[in-house]
Design a protein around this motif. Sequence first.
Motif, short mmCIF file in Angstrom:
data_model
loop_
_atom_site.label_atom_id
_atom_site.label_comp_id
_atom_site.label_asym_id
_atom_site.label_seq_id
_atom_site.Cartn_x
_atom_site.Cartn_y
_atom_site.Cartn_z
N ARG A 133 0.83 -1.21 0.00
CA ARG A 133 0.00 0.00 0.00
C ARG A 133 0.86 1.26 0.00
O ARG A 133 0.51 2.27 -0.61
N ILE A 134 2.00 1.20 0.69
CA ILE A 134 2.91 2.34 0.70
C ILE A 134 3.56 2.51 -0.68
O ILE A 134 3.66 3.63 -1.20
N ALA A 135 3.96 1.40 -1.29
CA ALA A 135 4.58 1.48 -2.61
C ALA A 135 3.63 2.08 -3.64
O ALA A 135 4.06 2.76 -4.58
N ALA A 136 2.34 1.85 -3.48
CA ALA A 136 1.35 2.40 -4.42
C ALA A 136 1.27 3.91 -4.36
O ALA A 136 0.71 4.55 -5.25
N ARG A 137 1.84 4.52 -3.32
CA ARG A 137 1.82 5.97 -3.18
C ARG A 137 2.98 6.65 -3.90
O ARG A 137 3.04 7.88 -3.97
N LEU A 138 3.93 5.87 -4.41
CA LEU A 138 5.09 6.45 -5.08
C LEU A 138 4.74 6.98 -6.46
O LEU A 138 3.94 6.40 -7.18
N ASP A 139 5.35 8.09 -6.82
CA ASP A 139 5.15 8.70 -8.13
C ASP A 139 6.51 9.18 -8.62
O ASP A 139 7.13 10.05 -7.98
N PRO A 140 7.02 8.62 -9.73
CA PRO A 140 6.36 7.65 -10.62
C PRO A 140 6.25 6.27 -9.97
O PRO A 140 7.04 5.92 -9.09
N ALA A 141 5.25 5.53 -10.44
CA ALA A 141 5.02 4.20 -9.90
C ALA A 141 6.16 3.27 -10.30
O ALA A 141 6.58 3.26 -11.46
N PRO A 142 6.68 2.48 -9.38
CA PRO A 142 7.77 1.55 -9.73
C PRO A 142 7.24 0.30 -10.41
O PRO A 142 6.05 -0.01 -10.35
N ARG A 143 8.15 -0.42 -11.06
CA ARG A 143 7.86 -1.78 -11.50
C ARG A 143 8.06 -2.68 -10.29
O ARG A 143 9.19 -2.87 -9.85
N LEU A 144 6.98 -3.21 -9.77
CA LEU A 144 7.04 -3.94 -8.51
C LEU A 144 7.34 -5.41 -8.70
O LEU A 144 6.82 -6.05 -9.61
N ARG A 145 8.14 -5.93 -7.81
CA ARG A 145 8.37 -7.37 -7.72
C ARG A 145 8.23 -7.76 -6.26
O ARG A 145 8.84 -7.13 -5.38
N VAL A 146 7.40 -8.74 -5.98
CA VAL A 146 7.17 -9.19 -4.61
C VAL A 146 7.74 -10.59 -4.45
O VAL A 146 7.39 -11.50 -5.21
N ILE A 147 8.61 -10.75 -3.47
CA ILE A 147 9.22 -12.05 -3.20
C ILE A 147 8.69 -12.54 -1.85
O ILE A 147 8.92 -11.89 -0.82
N PRO A 148 7.97 -13.65 -1.83
CA PRO A 148 7.32 -14.09 -0.60
C PRO A 148 8.32 -14.53 0.45
O PRO A 148 9.44 -14.95 0.16
N GLY A 149 7.86 -14.43 1.70
CA GLY A 149 8.68 -14.86 2.83
C GLY A 149 7.88 -15.71 3.79
O GLY A 149 6.66 -15.83 3.68
N ILE A 150 8.56 -16.32 4.73
CA ILE A 150 7.90 -17.09 5.78
C ILE A 150 7.16 -16.12 6.70
O ILE A 150 7.71 -15.12 7.14
N THR A 151 5.90 -16.43 6.98
CA THR A 151 5.09 -15.54 7.79
C THR A 151 5.13 -15.94 9.26
O THR A 151 5.51 -17.06 9.61
N ALA A 152 4.69 -15.01 10.12
CA ALA A 152 4.61 -15.31 11.55
C ALA A 152 3.67 -16.48 11.81
O ALA A 152 3.90 -17.28 12.73
N LEU A 153 2.61 -16.61 11.01
CA LEU A 153 1.67 -17.71 11.22
C LEU A 153 2.33 -19.05 10.91
O LEU A 153 2.11 -20.04 11.62
N GLN A 154 3.13 -19.10 9.86
CA GLN A 154 3.86 -20.33 9.55
C GLN A 154 4.87 -20.66 10.65
O GLN A 154 4.98 -21.80 11.09
N ALA A 155 5.60 -19.64 11.09
CA ALA A 155 6.60 -19.86 12.12
C ALA A 155 5.95 -20.29 13.42
O ALA A 155 6.49 -21.13 14.16
N LEU A 156 4.78 -19.73 13.75
CA LEU A 156 4.08 -20.08 14.98
C LEU A 156 3.62 -21.53 14.96
O LEU A 156 3.89 -22.29 15.91
#
Length: 262
Positions: A133-156
């Motif tokens: 949501r923060i990245a969507a506020r950037l101007d100009p808009a970036p080319r986004l790449r999202v790399i998933p990570g282990i979540t707190a729920l998985q670790a728990l």
Amino acid sequence: MFDLSLIGIGTGNPDHVTQEARKALREAALVLIPRKGEGKDDLAYLRHRILDEAGATAQVVEFDYPVRDPSLPYLDRVNRWHDEIAGQWRAAMARAAAEARAGQPLPDNAPSVPGPVALLVWGDPSLYDSTLRIAARLDPAPRLRVIPGITALQALTAAHALPFNTLAGSVKVTTGRRLATEGWPADCDSVAVMLDADGTFRTLAEPDLDIWWGAYLGMEEQILRKGPLPDVTDDILTTREKARARHGWIMDTYLLRRRGKT
């Protein structure tokens, strides 16, 4: 336009960082690292440690996290905070660009940032996190790449050797704020709670609940508690406050389940 990678780094254990994430960090020209205030230096240190272990050679620029205005209504407070964080990102990238240009005659159409930019995101950038949501506020808009990570729920659930769901059962993932206002959902055997600074589980009147709680998940400092909710509530609250005082910060989460459903 520039390239921006939001890289999930798990819950504080460098072993949680995937090979894909390590490759992206090595490809980055600039990494932005937040400073979250006094007593929270560990969070920046862990990011630097992950960069070192990944073999990253990027320019690193740190920036100060703004503080939310408690006088505003919650959603207004968070939206303004996100605007301010986006502004900090822009300022950090501008500083990096100025440093890259220092003493170098570059053309007017040179990139506004020195190359691919990366942000190391606790857990996963797309699950209970506002980095997108923060990245969507950037101007100009970036080319986004999202790399998933282990979540707190998985670790728990891994730390407790607990399946996330019951057989044919649903799990509601919610916040402490919503659990406090809405109570136990009528159609769920299991509720996973994120972002609960107040120990909302102590207010539940629902009978026969078990809790699996964890803090600093995946880290050397990891703390786990589990058991019937009435029996372990006081222990969890006391342990939580002692850990926060010792470290200056705490990240914790928990799963609640009707007894006999596991």
